[in-house]
Design a protein around this motif. Structure first.
Motif, PDB file in Angstrom:
ATOM      1  N   LYS A 104       0.769  -1.355  -0.132  1.00 60.84           N
ATOM      2  CA  LYS A 104       0.027  -0.042  -0.065  1.00 60.84           C
ATOM      3  C   LYS A 104       0.910   1.241  -0.056  1.00 60.84           C
ATOM      4  O   LYS A 104       0.357   2.471   0.195  1.00 60.84           O
ATOM      5  CB  LYS A 104      -0.983  -0.017   1.221  1.00 60.84           C
ATOM      6  N   ARG A 131      -6.897   2.432   4.994  1.00 59.67           N
ATOM      7  CA  ARG A 131      -7.748   2.481   3.866  1.00 59.67           C
ATOM      8  C   ARG A 131      -8.826   1.450   3.823  1.00 59.67           C
ATOM      9  O   ARG A 131      -9.012   0.471   3.895  1.00 59.67           O
ATOM     10  CB  ARG A 131      -6.966   1.668   2.566  1.00 59.67           C
ATOM     11  N   SER A 137     -11.328   0.874   2.338  1.00 62.41           N
ATOM     12  CA  SER A 137     -12.014   0.246   1.179  1.00 62.41           C
ATOM     13  C   SER A 137     -11.393  -1.187   1.069  1.00 62.41           C
ATOM     14  O   SER A 137     -11.768  -2.192   0.322  1.00 62.41           O
ATOM     15  CB  SER A 137     -12.015   0.881  -0.143  1.00 62.41           C
ATOM     16  N   LEU A 138     -10.078  -1.375   1.542  1.00 62.82           N
ATOM     17  CA  LEU A 138      -9.426  -2.693   1.600  1.00 62.82           C
ATOM     18  C   LEU A 138      -9.733  -3.424   2.774  1.00 62.82           C
ATOM     19  O   LEU A 138      -9.146  -4.487   2.877  1.00 62.82           O
ATOM     20  CB  LEU A 138      -7.881  -2.219   1.455  1.00 62.82           C
ATOM     21  N   HIS A 152      -8.404  -7.329  -1.213  1.00 64.49           N
ATOM     22  CA  HIS A 152      -8.234  -6.671  -2.363  1.00 64.49           C
ATOM     23  C   HIS A 152      -7.983  -7.581  -3.353  1.00 64.49           C
ATOM     24  O   HIS A 152      -7.734  -8.751  -3.085  1.00 64.49           O
ATOM     25  CB  HIS A 152      -7.047  -5.795  -2.402  1.00 64.49           C
ATOM     26  N   THR A 199      -3.045   4.576  -5.305  1.00 68.41           N
ATOM     27  CA  THR A 199      -4.365   4.562  -5.220  1.00 68.41           C
ATOM     28  C   THR A 199      -4.792   3.063  -4.708  1.00 68.41           C
ATOM     29  O   THR A 199      -4.002   2.062  -4.949  1.00 68.41           O
ATOM     30  CB  THR A 199      -5.307   4.857  -6.404  1.00 68.41           C
ATOM     31  N   ASP A 200      -6.115   2.890  -3.971  1.00 67.30           N
ATOM     32  CA  ASP A 200      -6.507   1.608  -3.664  1.00 67.30           C
ATOM     33  C   ASP A 200      -6.731   0.703  -4.760  1.00 67.30           C
ATOM     34  O   ASP A 200      -6.082  -0.447  -4.470  1.00 67.30           O
ATOM     35  CB  ASP A 200      -8.034   1.863  -3.017  1.00 67.30           C
ATOM     36  N   CYS A 242      -3.093  -0.869  -5.546  1.00 61.25           N
ATOM     37  CA  CYS A 242      -2.066  -1.578  -4.406  1.00 61.25           C
ATOM     38  C   CYS A 242      -1.900  -3.018  -4.772  1.00 61.25           C
ATOM     39  O   CYS A 242      -2.807  -3.549  -5.761  1.00 61.25           O
ATOM     40  CB  CYS A 242      -3.103  -1.608  -3.171  1.00 61.25           C
TER      41      CYS A 242
END
Lengths: 454, 454, 454
Positions: C119, C175, C177-178, C182, C417-418, C421
């Protein structure tokens, strides 16, 4: 098959000659030399082996031919160097130190191998080793016995010799059709990782390589420190240059695999001298920079204009850095004085020690018991001898490489066709998941599709 | 799951017994033994681990079961060998030398593992280790204490024992349906490279393995030199034989992964004696040749006619070479005389030293301080004892292997079905790119297509 | 590109500062320290490098950023630690022992790296190293100079510091969203094998890591034995737990890659003390169990409830085990008495030695020549100082990590960015067989198909 019969003959030949050897073990020398020998073994067999396995369809060959060439070279070097350096009472006297010296000779062959990897058959490699080792042994013997230089890390004798020998060979083996690249001259994800692993092994044990043949004690300690500092600084510099000079700011794996190691070569010639850590740091940066731009500009130039196809860029990693190192060594010799070194200066720069009979020798021997008489050279004289050694080494290596290349070009050597270069299929029974044939169509024709299938 | 409960019991068992131990460290012994211990550790965990990961769908198992078996065997061997060799004052006295001895016992288990790799569950492997280690410890103790032999490199005790134990086990575990090969009994490009990497680690550190338990000084020095020479000559010979006897003159990776190492075993029994370098060289060639033809003719013969499925060909790499090595050791013993060795002969061949009270002992002890009294054996007597040791070791190993195989065949051991052999899926949560099911259709049915997909 | 310009400045900065250094080699120290230095080098560059290359599409980054971060951290630590610990006469005095200390500081950074791997951009990693090294150097100096603790294996200073620093950083870089994983946060068959190889290198050389900075002699011998026993027992335990707590009784590679190593950390704080082998064995089992359940329950809990996304689970492998180790160290200190240790107790627990002027000091110095005067602490006092060191280290590390995380979060740091990663594509020119884009569709959408193509 017929070609390998020749190779077995060399094997028998080696065997016959070995009958003259006799073990002469000394307790101390084993424990003094064996740790360095083991570290250099890891570098030669594991480090070089992984590093040279970076091609997608040539991983078997890179790793296995390295193994074969190394094993053969060391044996052959034991005999050749033994004849020149360890021969007395009608016998070659064998100890771990011989093996260590032979590994250095082997490193010479493997560096030269880097120039022609992918384009040579194993029999050609063995012939190259067969011819390069004696030439190297003669040059080494002549330089050490008559010119007498300071070169602890082997920048002159190992790196410069290996580089210009390899360039001589590849000049003769020039393949015009490969100047625009070969469809199989590519890496893959796993081979790149393997190659980085090889780099890491070389990186980790390089201090042992550079310090193996120095004087024990503070000299060896300095050699370890300088090598580590040089490697560190060249690693950081290599990452920076790789990212800055890439169009999209990305890192290039080839830089990380090769350019990071430049510092180890660059500190070589002066590695045991009192050059101060910052000089080692600066040498690392200089060597790395020269090496990096060599890869970008000099290697393509040599290939297009000079007919020198330097496959792994050994001229950048060993040639340019070797020249910088040699120059730095000369500077260090010119700057050396008793103020910095104390009386032990005559131990490091042994040829500057007073000759036998000089009253100063007795005085110094009181300060440093066991100091050997030297040649009474001044710093300037020694520097001139270093220059002479550099030029004569390069000259001998180039001529030797050209002649060796001519022998390797003989039709009997089973050189692979241009089509079959960089392909394991030619030399190995490959497993069922290996399929290089899919790329025989031109890569730019339908690159996408071929990648998808493989 | 239930089966692993058994394994955890052994773990606790080991723990309980360890409570009787006590550290008895000696300053010197650490620095004497630790470098060799570290090298052997790399061989056991990294070298064997990579070497055994050569199957395409069995890489996890090869490497990870090697890790598990090795860690368990060393622990168990510390206890078993400790009980027989280092037990006094009611305690096992632990030092790095115990760990080193335990690693040799562990090597025995891992060699035997080579005979049954791919066809055994981890619980079977642990049971094998559980039974093999005590049998080995008893045999080792009996041979060293009562028969008293010279076997510095462990050719008899390690290699012959491990080989015939493994053959005994695999004889009992015979799977008729696998005699014509298994659809998953294949390698892939990356697994072959990984396996060569393991070979290189074994190759590089083998001199440490063979010299770890010799007398210090010149004996150890000779052991390093002979091992290196033997490995070198067997490497060159292996390449030559592999190319010459291949139908299309290509190299076979299996030869490079295994046959190149034959020289290390072959010099084992006489590795510290004054056999001259050329004898080490010749032993390397002989061992390599026997090993190579063993792979081509003997292994298939054993599988078809003798019900012995020797998966990695340990009978070639450890059995045949061990026999050659033992024979060479006997010859070296018969040829040994004071003329060649000087008085230190009684140090190497310690059982030939005069017994306590013999006036010659005092005379020799003036020449070699610290010489221990021996048994006053003649060369012929010692040779006969060696022969006795060879036969009793082979006999004990075979019987032990057969019995262990019977235990391992019990239904509770969760032996994999023929179908599930050589497949990581059975024992591991595999990542999404692993798919061995595609090969469950017979390979000869549509080989081309299945290869294309995977 | 602009970001790397910043990095090159640090490089030059390092260079400028290095001009103040001066080599001060001592013959003995090289031969005392170099073998341990070389072993730790293998751990740092090869072991960590392979271990961190476990992601399918992040292998280049894992291995190469480890290389970059390590090379930079060591350089920087030489300066920072040099300033605090080796600075006198206006210069930092450089020897191999400095490099060894710098490698330990580097290990701290690499452990923290484990929390945020995948990340972070290389520039963020370099900034982390840039800030973590001085904070570590200050804490190390303060703890060693003022609190004065026993911590031979670095459980407190290295593992606890690194862990809580890393958790602090990852808390800031949270993060959301992770949290559900992922799409590229997966391994593949070859990357898992490579990662196990890294584990094996760490496993093999961990005894050198834990014993490098102990007193020579019996202390170092015990450190080697305890580390080996701890690792062995934790390895066996890890396999058992992994199989027993898996739904289908299979082994999980992530457990084998990480949990097996827990024992090495757990024995750290008491590694050179007379804790008896069985205590080392029990510590290995306890550390392994804590680590295993930490991976199963604590890491998901931290991620969901505490906003701490600990990518490699460093809190399990270094935090929990470090706490157990520190507690064990305190127990060992409280239990230490002259009966068990003899007079050498005042050598191991140097702060318990009588202060200058105490008549008992003279008496002890007759028994142990060279014993340095201490502070005359009792066992209880020393235990309290250990507790103080633990809490102040954790506090300093957490605060330092949070602040460093804030700096790393600055927009100029080019955080990926997500979406990007765990993807090498962002930082490397990747070879043609690398294609992470195929997985950009959600994995649960059509997992089967995407796997088939790649």
């Amino acid at each position: 098959m017929a070609l390998f019969a020749v190779f077995v003959t060399y094997d028998d030949n080696a065997n016959a000659r070995l009958q003259n050897n006799e073990t002469n073990p000394m307790e101390n020398s084993l424990y003094r030399d064996y740790p360095y020998f083991a570290d250099v073994q890891v570098m030669i067999f594991v480090g070089f082996g992984c590093l040279l396995a970076f091609f997608r369809f040539y991983g078997f060959s890179g790793m296995v031919f390295n193994f074969l060439t190394a094993a053969f070279s060391i044996q052959w070097a034991i005999l050749m160097q033994g004849f020149f350096q360890f021969y007395y009472d009608g016998k070659i006297h064998l100890a771990v130190i011989n093996l260590l010296n032979a590994e250095f000779a082997c490193a010479v062959v493997l560096i030269s191998f880097g120039a022609v990897i992918g384009k040579t058959s194993p029999i050609q490699l063995l012939v190259m080793a067969l011819l390069e080792i004696p030439i190297f042994a003669v040059v080494e013997w002549a330089v050490l016995k008559y010119i007498r230089i300071n070169d602890a890390g082997g920048s002159i004798l190992i790196h410069l010799f290996a580089c210009y020998f390899g360039l001589g060979v590849t000049f003769v083996l020039y393949r015009p059709s490969l100047n625009d690249g070969h469809v199989k001259e590519i890496t893959c994800y796993q081979s790149d990782i393997l190659s980085v692993l090889g780099t890491l092994f070389l990186w980790v044990f390089w201090p042992s390589f550079n310090s193996a043949l120095t004087f024990k004690g503070d000299d060896q300690h300095r050699a370890v420190l300088h090598t580590f500092i040089g490697l560190s600084s060249s690693t950081i510099t290599a990452f920076a240059l790789s990212a800055v000079f890439n169009k999209r700011g990305k890192l290039t794996m080839a830089d990380i695999q090769n350019v990071t190691l430049a510092g180890g070569v660059t500190v070589g010639a002066s590695v045991d001298m009192m050059i101060s850590p910052v000089a080692a740091y600066a040498l690392g940066i200089m060597g790395c920079t020269a090496c990096f731009f060599g890869y970008r500009y000099l290697t393509p130039f040599l290939a297009r204009r000079m007919r020198i196809q330097d496959q792994c860029g050994i001229h950048n990693l060993h040639g340019l850095t070797g020249l910088i190192s040699s120059t730095a060594g000369i500077c260090a010799i010119l700057l050396a004085n008793e103020e910095t070194y104390g009386p032990s200066m005559y131990q490091i720069f042994s040829h500057r020690a007073p000759p036998v009979g000089d009253p100063k020798l007795l005085e110094l021997q009181r300060l440093i018991p066991g100091l050997k008489p030297g040649l009474g050279r001044t710093a300037e004289e020694q520097a001139l001898y270093q220059v002479a050694a550099i030029f004569s080494t390069i000259a001998a290596a180039t001529v030797g490489g050209l002649l060796t290349g001519l022998v390797m070009k003989l039709p009997v050597m089973a050189s692979p066709t241009d089509e079959d270069c960089f392909d394991d299929m030619l030399f190995f029974d490959t497993p069922s998941d290996f399929d290089s044939s899919v790329l025989k169509i031109p890569l730019n024709y339908n690159e996408k599709e071929s990648n998808k299938v493989v």
